[in-house]
Design a protein around this motif. Structure first.
Motif, PDB file in Angstrom:
ATOM      1  N   ASN A   1       0.814  -1.218   0.000  1.00 27.51           N
ATOM      2  CA  ASN A   1       0.000   0.000   0.000  1.00 27.51           C
ATOM      3  C   ASN A   1       0.851   1.274   0.000  1.00 27.51           C
ATOM      4  O   ASN A   1       0.311   2.373  -0.017  1.00 27.51           O
ATOM      5  CB  ASN A   1      -0.945  -0.010   1.202  1.00 27.51           C
ATOM      6  CG  ASN A   1      -2.002  -1.085   1.065  1.00 27.51           C
ATOM      7  OD1 ASN A   1      -2.668  -1.173   0.037  1.00 27.51           O
ATOM      8  ND2 ASN A   1      -2.158  -1.919   2.082  1.00 27.51           N
TER       9      ASN A   1
ATOM     10  N   HIS B   1      -6.217  -3.633   2.456  1.00 26.52           N
ATOM     11  CA  HIS B   1      -6.098  -3.160   1.063  1.00 26.52           C
ATOM     12  C   HIS B   1      -7.339  -2.370   0.643  1.00 26.52           C
ATOM     13  O   HIS B   1      -7.231  -1.403  -0.125  1.00 26.52           O
ATOM     14  CB  HIS B   1      -5.862  -4.343   0.127  1.00 26.52           C
ATOM     15  CG  HIS B   1      -4.588  -5.081   0.436  1.00 26.52           C
ATOM     16  ND1 HIS B   1      -3.378  -4.441   0.564  1.00 26.52           N
ATOM     17  CD2 HIS B   1      -4.345  -6.398   0.672  1.00 26.52           C
ATOM     18  CE1 HIS B   1      -2.435  -5.331   0.848  1.00 26.52           C
ATOM     19  NE2 HIS B   1      -3.001  -6.521   0.921  1.00 26.52           N
TER      20      HIS B   1
ATOM     21  N   HIS C   1      -7.111   1.167   1.925  1.00 22.48           N
ATOM     22  CA  HIS C   1      -6.189   2.022   1.179  1.00 22.48           C
ATOM     23  C   HIS C   1      -6.622   2.273  -0.263  1.00 22.48           C
ATOM     24  O   HIS C   1      -6.032   3.126  -0.936  1.00 22.48           O
ATOM     25  CB  HIS C   1      -4.784   1.398   1.189  1.00 22.48           C
ATOM     26  CG  HIS C   1      -4.074   1.533   2.496  1.00 22.48           C
ATOM     27  ND1 HIS C   1      -3.331   2.635   2.846  1.00 22.48           N
ATOM     28  CD2 HIS C   1      -4.035   0.698   3.567  1.00 22.48           C
ATOM     29  CE1 HIS C   1      -2.835   2.473   4.064  1.00 22.48           C
ATOM     30  NE2 HIS C   1      -3.250   1.305   4.524  1.00 22.48           N
ATOM     31  N   ASN C   2      -7.622   1.558  -0.752  1.00 25.18           N
ATOM     32  CA  ASN C   2      -7.993   1.691  -2.168  1.00 25.18           C
ATOM     33  C   ASN C   2      -9.439   2.088  -2.428  1.00 25.18           C
ATOM     34  O   ASN C   2      -9.732   2.615  -3.496  1.00 25.18           O
ATOM     35  CB  ASN C   2      -7.699   0.381  -2.899  1.00 25.18           C
ATOM     36  CG  ASN C   2      -6.227   0.187  -3.168  1.00 25.18           C
ATOM     37  OD1 ASN C   2      -5.680   0.699  -4.143  1.00 25.18           O
ATOM     38  ND2 ASN C   2      -5.561  -0.560  -2.286  1.00 25.18           N
TER      39      ASN C   2
END
Length: 541
Positions: A333, A356, A359-360
């Motif tokens: 990340n 994940h 962070h996305n």
């Protein structure tokens, strides 16, 4: 003989069926409930039978919604044998300890909160060590081999084509001189999926217990799943974002690797670019499972075997990397380049995938790509259904990433393949028990079977028993003594509904911020919510 439906009844998870004959009692599957809080709570409830009286367990496959409570029943005193295919035994040896580790972490997280509130600590559902210890009960069987378990029960495991080692189980029960053949479908796989053979055809059954996960829809993108996958990845990369794939550690991950490998020569322009993108398998469990896939070559279809015989590794390709440690996972990340992250869990309920997503999800240039079924109540289901905000690690995250799905990678047969499978019985079942599906889907699929195949169907409730004998099925009039029917589960369900309604009200108010509403309307809402807040505080006291 009596069958009691203890799980996957009007729901998709928690597969568990108790079969009682004159001489023994046994389970088919002993799975964990997943999804809504009211479903997860069922995992903590005691088994509604004397565990010490259970002779054995027949396990269709290793997925946690079918195997996940075996360590719990072992912890509660079960000492019989768990019969499964060799590959399923291998997979359970890594999947169940991983589940035990998750149970311990979740209990530890809950207990830190309970300690601050002055409450006593709770125990995990089971521990890593419980899961390790229960593996000693497993006994591997070959596909196609009829095995006599005792004087009254004979079984045969057949390839279900769902994941490595998955099985549909034929069970012959002799009870009071009459032999009855039951068939438990397990989870029936898609035809023509990578690596695995197509589902076996069963010739006959007196009674069929059948899954219905996709019983009301088709996998429209089954034939062009790789094309679609490549297009989705290339689009995300053009925007400078990542592709995050919540994938079941066992099954979908290996199939995606295989499909990319297999098609690499057929998509020269597009695929060359894709193969330049680093692909990370970020799941220690998926890494171990991939090794088990490489070991169990007898489960592969002809095409995959030919790759291996030619010295090719169908579970590898340039750019594929495995992240083993937590630090390696975190580093993903911090990268500035576009990458593909394949990480468990497939329904986004636990594991590294949640980090994940954190962070996305807020990034407009990233894509979250779903390739498997998402149970009701899971984070994955909420994202697929268009949630604008989700909560991760106590933080509210705006969903700006593109949410995509490819059903063609699903490990479950769709409506037409399920109907086709049943139609190929030479001697049709007298009755089919529809399980492992959402209630509306089950009703649709049940009607299809009756209309197209002329076979009577039953959709059992949780805890409902059916007596089979003399060619008849009689619904037991006994009230199931199942503790999960306690009223607190109804309260949990009500709270879940209220939570969804509060979120909906908040979204409506935010949308209407620019509209000119009368002050008294807003004041009325505020007063009602204040009163409700006071009542909630009183309930908590």
């Amino acid at each position: 003989m009596k069958i009691t439906f203890l799980g996957a009844a009007k729901t998709v998870t928690g597969s568990c069926y108790l079969v009682e004959t004159k001489s023994c009692k046994f389970l088919v599957d002993c799975g964990m409930f997943q999804g809504h809080s009211k479903e997860i709570t069922l995992n903590q409830e005691p088994f509604p039978f004397d565990v010490s009286e259970l002779s054995f367990i027949l396990l269709t496959h290793a997925h946690i919604d079918h195997s996940g409570r075996i360590p719990k029943i072992y912890k509660d005193g079960f000492e019989g044998t768990v019969y499964a295919t060799h590959a399923t035994c291998d997979l359970c040896s890594i999947m169940l300890p991983d589940s035990g580790h998750i149970q311990e972490m979740e209990a530890d997280w809950i207990n830190r909160k309970r300690e601050r509130a002055g409450k006593h600590a709770i125990e995990p559902l089971y521990t890593y060590q419980d899961a390790i210890d229960c593996i000693s009960l497993f006994k591997g069987l070959n596909y196609g081999e009829a095995v006599k378990i005792n004087d009254d029960v004979k079984v045969r495991f057949n390839d279900a084509g769902h994941i490595l080692g998955s099985a549909m189980i034929e069970v012959w029960v002799t009870d009071r001189g009459d032999e009855t053949k039951l068939v438990f479908s397990g989870d029936i796989g898609n035809r023509d999926i990578p690596i695995l053979r197509d589902p076996s055809i069963i010739e006959s059954a007196d009674y069929l217990i059948m899954e219905s996960t996709y019983g009301d829809r088709l996998h429209d993108d089954k034939n062009n799943r790789v094309d679609k996958f490549i297009d989705i990845v290339n689009e995300a990369v053009e925007k400078g974002g990542n592709v995050v794939i919540p994938s079941f550690a066992v099954g979908r991950t290996q199939e995606i690797i295989y499909d990319i490998h297999k098609k690499r020569e057929q998509f020269e322009g597009k695929l060359e670019r894709l193969l330049d993108i680093p692909v990370f398998i970020d799941s220690p469990l998926a890494i171990s499972a991939t090794e088990i896939f490489r070991k169990n070559l007898d489960c592969y279809d002809e095409e995959a075997r030919q790759y291996i015989e030619n010295g090719d590794n169908p579970l590898d390709f340039p750019g594929l990397q495995f992240t083993k440690t937590a630090d390696e996972s975190k580093e993903l990340n911090n990268r500035k380049d576009s990458i593909i992250i394949i990480s468990a869990s497939g329904m986004c309920e636990a594991g590294r995938i949640k980090h994940h997503l954190k962070h996305n999800l807020w990034r407009e240039d990233s894509t979250i790509l779903f390739v498997g079924y998402q149970a009701i109540g899971t984070l994955g289901r909420k994202l697929v259904e268009g949630a604008k905000k989700v909560k991760l690690f106590g933080e509210e995250i705006n969903v700006r990433a593109k949410i995509q799905s490819i059903d063609g990678f699903s490990g479950h047969a769709d409506r037409d393949d399920l109907l086709s499978w049943v139609s190929r019985f030479n001697r049709k079942p007298k009755k089919i028990f529809i399980v492992h599906g959402e209630e509306e889907v089950m009703e649709t699929f049940s009607e299809l079977i009756k209309d197209k195949l002329g076979i009577e169907t039953v959709i059992p409730d949780k805890g409902m028993s059916y007596v089979i004998g003399g060619g008849k099925v009689i619904q037991s009039m006994e009230k199931p003594e199942i503790s999960y029917q306690f009223k607190r589960l109804a309260v949990i369900e009500l709270l879940e509904t209220m939570k969804e309604e509060f979120n909906e009200l908040a979204e409506i108010l935010k949308t209407d911020m620019k509209d000119e509403k009368e002050d008294f309307e807003i004041d009325e809402i505020r007063i009602k919510l204040r009163n409700l807040e006071k009542q909630m505080v009183d309930v908590l006291r």
